[in-house]
Design an enzyme around this catalytic site. Structure first.
Site, PDB file in Angstrom:
ATOM      1  N   GLU B  60       0.812  -1.217   0.000  1.00 47.98           N
ATOM      2  CA  GLU B  60       0.000   0.000   0.000  1.00 47.98           C
ATOM      3  C   GLU B  60       0.848   1.271   0.000  1.00 47.98           C
ATOM      4  O   GLU B  60       0.517   2.253  -0.654  1.00 47.98           O
ATOM      5  CB  GLU B  60      -0.963   0.013   1.194  1.00 47.98           C
ATOM      6  CG  GLU B  60      -2.152  -0.921   1.054  1.00 47.98           C
ATOM      7  CD  GLU B  60      -1.782  -2.386   1.283  1.00 47.98           C
ATOM      8  OE1 GLU B  60      -0.734  -2.639   1.920  1.00 47.98           O
ATOM      9  OE2 GLU B  60      -2.523  -3.271   0.838  1.00 47.98           O
ATOM     10  N   HIS B 129     -10.843  -4.553   8.073  1.00 50.83           N
ATOM     11  CA  HIS B 129     -11.505  -4.299   6.799  1.00 50.83           C
ATOM     12  C   HIS B 129     -12.640  -3.283   6.943  1.00 50.83           C
ATOM     13  O   HIS B 129     -12.928  -2.548   6.016  1.00 50.83           O
ATOM     14  CB  HIS B 129     -12.102  -5.593   6.230  1.00 50.83           C
ATOM     15  CG  HIS B 129     -11.097  -6.533   5.663  1.00 50.83           C
ATOM     16  ND1 HIS B 129     -10.118  -7.127   6.425  1.00 50.83           N
ATOM     17  CD2 HIS B 129     -10.918  -6.992   4.398  1.00 50.83           C
ATOM     18  CE1 HIS B 129      -9.388  -7.915   5.639  1.00 50.83           C
ATOM     19  NE2 HIS B 129      -9.851  -7.842   4.406  1.00 50.83           N
TER      20      HIS B 129
END
Lengths: 370, 325
Positions: B60, B129
């Site tokens: 990321e 998440h």
């Protein structure tokens, strides 16, 4: 498929073999003698003199910056002496359209790439105009977050590739920076996309006080490129010719569509980490210092150029004089920069101010008019 | 007019901008041939080629750094962070780098980057998440933060976000991706960033919310209506910057307000709204402005999600406290 029965499980041997292959690349030795004629880039006399002049200029710039800092006239400064070959000979291998993403010690490269010197001083002084990179100067301001410039360089390189440019992104960090996740992500992304990036690790032996041996068990930092599947080399970072050749070679490959490279330049910073209170005597001995000073890039390059009859004391004195004059002028120009205001800062947050900044702008406009 | 899910509306917005501007690049983990784990980029690589829509290695921070570098080369990157719970890995690229690009360079460079990312509870995901981490973004000066609640808004806001010359964090609530369809025009249209939407008009109480909680708030408003209370529901749509005008105009009309967020109470989007109302409209208020939010624990294990997440009952109860104050 049948297993090869003669194959032995010996990952240690694999590692040893790889590490043995990473020999330090050198062209000009400490005595100023060419020891690797085949690799000699055969720069013209003018080019050799220009590179030497830049190194001398930058050494003077470093000395002046340190003394200006001590007088309270500069601000943040990360000394560069000892790293001139590593910094300037790599920049010397670039073209104007190449884009530099520097670390905070890499101000000399961006100055020689076109950033006006007074802006470098303004950066040191903490004035936003220092980072207002002029149109057509292909550099980014010095990065403070160590390693961030590596992933950004992968992005710039990918962009150049998409534009079909014949140019590279080049970025610098240090031995400490090569421990960052962003270091690995940067070389890995550029490798995966075969983007035209050149990653330079200036291994100056200490990350502030932490010695190179504590950063990694890897024998060389160069070998980290293997994991990303990109060509990598360790060079004598005190040897301007070796640094030049390694960078030029990496650039040529990148331009030819062969992807990125990693270069480790083995060098030394003579001064403290920054001028903000670091005391190198706490972690280095004067013996180590003097051993490295014997490898000095200016000394060996001077010897080499003098033997060629293209450099002498007068020439050097001329460059020193010119450097002092230009530094003085740049400081004068930096002194003339407008006083920094909160209203200036509010106006560089967004293209258009949202309501909160608009209100704060009104408040500070009033306050600053008093 | 087509009836689309929010995820289809998002794909439509991406397609529109990929068509409109060759500098728009869409990239992230699995966004290429796979079309994204939620299919937000379905078919886009095929339509626009691997040069414009491409997969990245799994990192990321690298994706964020790539966006910075591509912006420096004049592109308009639209990276995806696969789940916003992974944002901690890319915090420096967002808050330390992208958000500061215009500021750091005194306007010499800017970062027209839109980071898209799914988030939000109620769909039984594993840890990291579902968290509502938008406060991390709104506490970062230099970015705009958008959270749509309908397919129509999603398309118009995403197109505006991509065209914006500053970084925009575009957060997509996973529960809203496919839970309902809405009318979405086929042609392109934009919805200005920083502009709230009055999703329901009323005169007795203002409920201010965003994301999935807008729908809970609308349900609560209906229940309250049955008991004779006329409730206005404002969907912030952009949580940075806030649309102060719409909020204050509504509160001056209803004189009572509550703010509903899915995030923990300490993650103070609602707190910020309350502070703004207090600073600007305290004399219009007949009651304190109360908040409905999740408890201040870590986002729960999925079996506890439904009790943990704020819901209609919490909103109705809080609304009544304010209505009867």
């Amino acid at each position: 498929m049948a297993a090869n029965k003669s194959q032995q499980l010996d990952p240690k041997k694999t590692l040893q073999e790889i590490e043995e292959k990473f020999e330090m690349f050198q062209i000009l030795n400490e005595e100023g003698k060419i020891v690797n004629e085949e690799a000699n880039p055969n720069l013209s006399d003018e080019e050799l003199v220009e590179l030497m002049s830049r190194m001398v200029f930058t050494r003077i710039l470093d000395q002046r910056s340190i003394s200006l800092n001590r007088q309270g006239r500069l601000g943040f400064y990360a000394p560069t002496a000892g790293q001139e070959a590593s910094q300037l000979a790599s920049q010397f291998a670039l073209e104007k359209e190449d884009f530099i993403l520097p670390g905070y010690r890499d101000v000399p490269q961006i100055v020689w790439h076109g950033l006006p010197l007074y802006q470098a001083f303004l950066f040191s002084r903490g004035h936003f105009m220092g980072n207002q990179i002029p149109e057509g100067v292909n550099v980014f301001p010095p990065q403070i977050i160590i390693g961030a410039q590596f992933i950004q360089a992968a992005g710039v390189a990918l962009g150049m590739q998409k534009r079909g440019k014949k140019a590279i992104a080049i970025t610098y960090t240090g031995d400490g920076g090569s421990s960052q996740g962003d270091f690995y992500e940067g070389i890995n992304f550029a490798g995966a996309y075969r983007s035209p990036a050149v990653f330079i690790v200036q291994n100056n032996q200490y990350a502030i006080s932490t010695p190179r041996e504590l950063q990694t068990s890897a024998k060389t930092i160069a070998q980290k490129g293997i994991a990303a599947g990109i060509p990598s080399v360790q060079v004598d970072g005190m040897d301007p010719l070796a640094v030049y050749v390694a960078t030029k070679d990496a650039r040529d490959r990148a331009i030819n569509g062969e992807g990125p490279s990693l270069i480790e330049t083995v060098c030394y910073r003579y001064g403290p980490h920054t001028m903000a209170g670091d005391d190198p005597t706490r972690y280095r001995t004067s013996d180590t210092d003097s051993a490295w000073e014997k490898k000095d890039p200016l000394v060996r390059f001077r010897t080499y150029l003098e033997a060629k009859g293209i450099w002498n004391e007068e020439k050097e004195a001329e460059v020193i004089e010119k450097a002092k004059e230009e530094i003085k002028e740049a400081i004068k120009k930096a002194d003339a920069a407008p006083k920094q205001k909160v209203t200036d800062l509010i106006n560089i947050m967004y293209e258009e101010n949202p309501y909160n900044l608009d209100e704060q702008l009104a408040y500070y406009t009033e306050k600053e008019s008093k | 007019m087509a009836q689309l899910t929010m995820i289809q509306a998002i794909t439509e917005a991406l397609r529109t901008e990929l068509k409109n501007d060759e500098n728009v690049l869409v990239f992230g983990e699995d966004v290429g041939v796979n079309g994204g784990v939620f299919r937000a980029t379905e078919g886009l690589q095929k339509e626009f080629g691997e040069d414009r829509v491409f997969d990245t290695p799994l990192a990321e921070s690298g994706i964020g750094g790539l966006a910075v570098g591509l912006a420096l080369e004049g592109f308009r990157p639209v990276p995806e962070i696969q789940f916003f719970g992974f944002v901690f890995e890319v915090m420096d690229s967002i808050s330390g780098q992208l958000a500061r690009m215009r500021f750091r360079t005194g306007g010499a460079f800017n970062a027209p980057v839109t980071i898209r990312s799914p988030f939000g509870g109620g769909v039984h995901t594993p840890e990291m998440h579902a968290d509502s981490l938008e406060l991390l973004m709104t506490s970062t000066p230099g970015v705009k933060v958008v959270i749509p609640s309908t397919p129509y808004d999603a398309k118009g806001l995403l197109i505006s976000a991509i065209r914006d010359n500053d970084p925009v964090i575009f957060l997509e609530h996973m529960k809203l991706y496919r839970s309902f369809r809405g009318e979405v025009p086929e042609e392109e249209y934009t919805i200005p960033l920083g502009k709230a939407d009055v999703k329901r008009e009323g005169t007795d109480l203002t409920i201010i919310s965003y994301g999935a909680m807008v729908h809970e708030s609308l349900k609560a408003a209906e229940e309250l209506e049955k008991e004779g209370h006329s409730v206005e529901v404002i969907d912030l749509r952009t949580i940075q910057p806030l649309d102060i005008e719409t909020i204050i105009a509504s509160v001056e009309k209803t004189n009572r307000a509550i703010v509903v967020q899915e995030a923990q109470k300490q993650a103070g989007i609602a707190a910020n709204v309350v502070a703004e109302i207090t600073e600007r409209a305290i004399l219009s208020l007949e009651a304190p402005v109360l908040r409905v939010a999740a408890p201040d624990t870590v986002y729960p294990f999925s079996q506890a999600e439904t009790v943990w997440l704020p819901g209609v009952r919490d909103i109705v109860e809080t609304a009544k406290k304010v209505l009867t104050f």
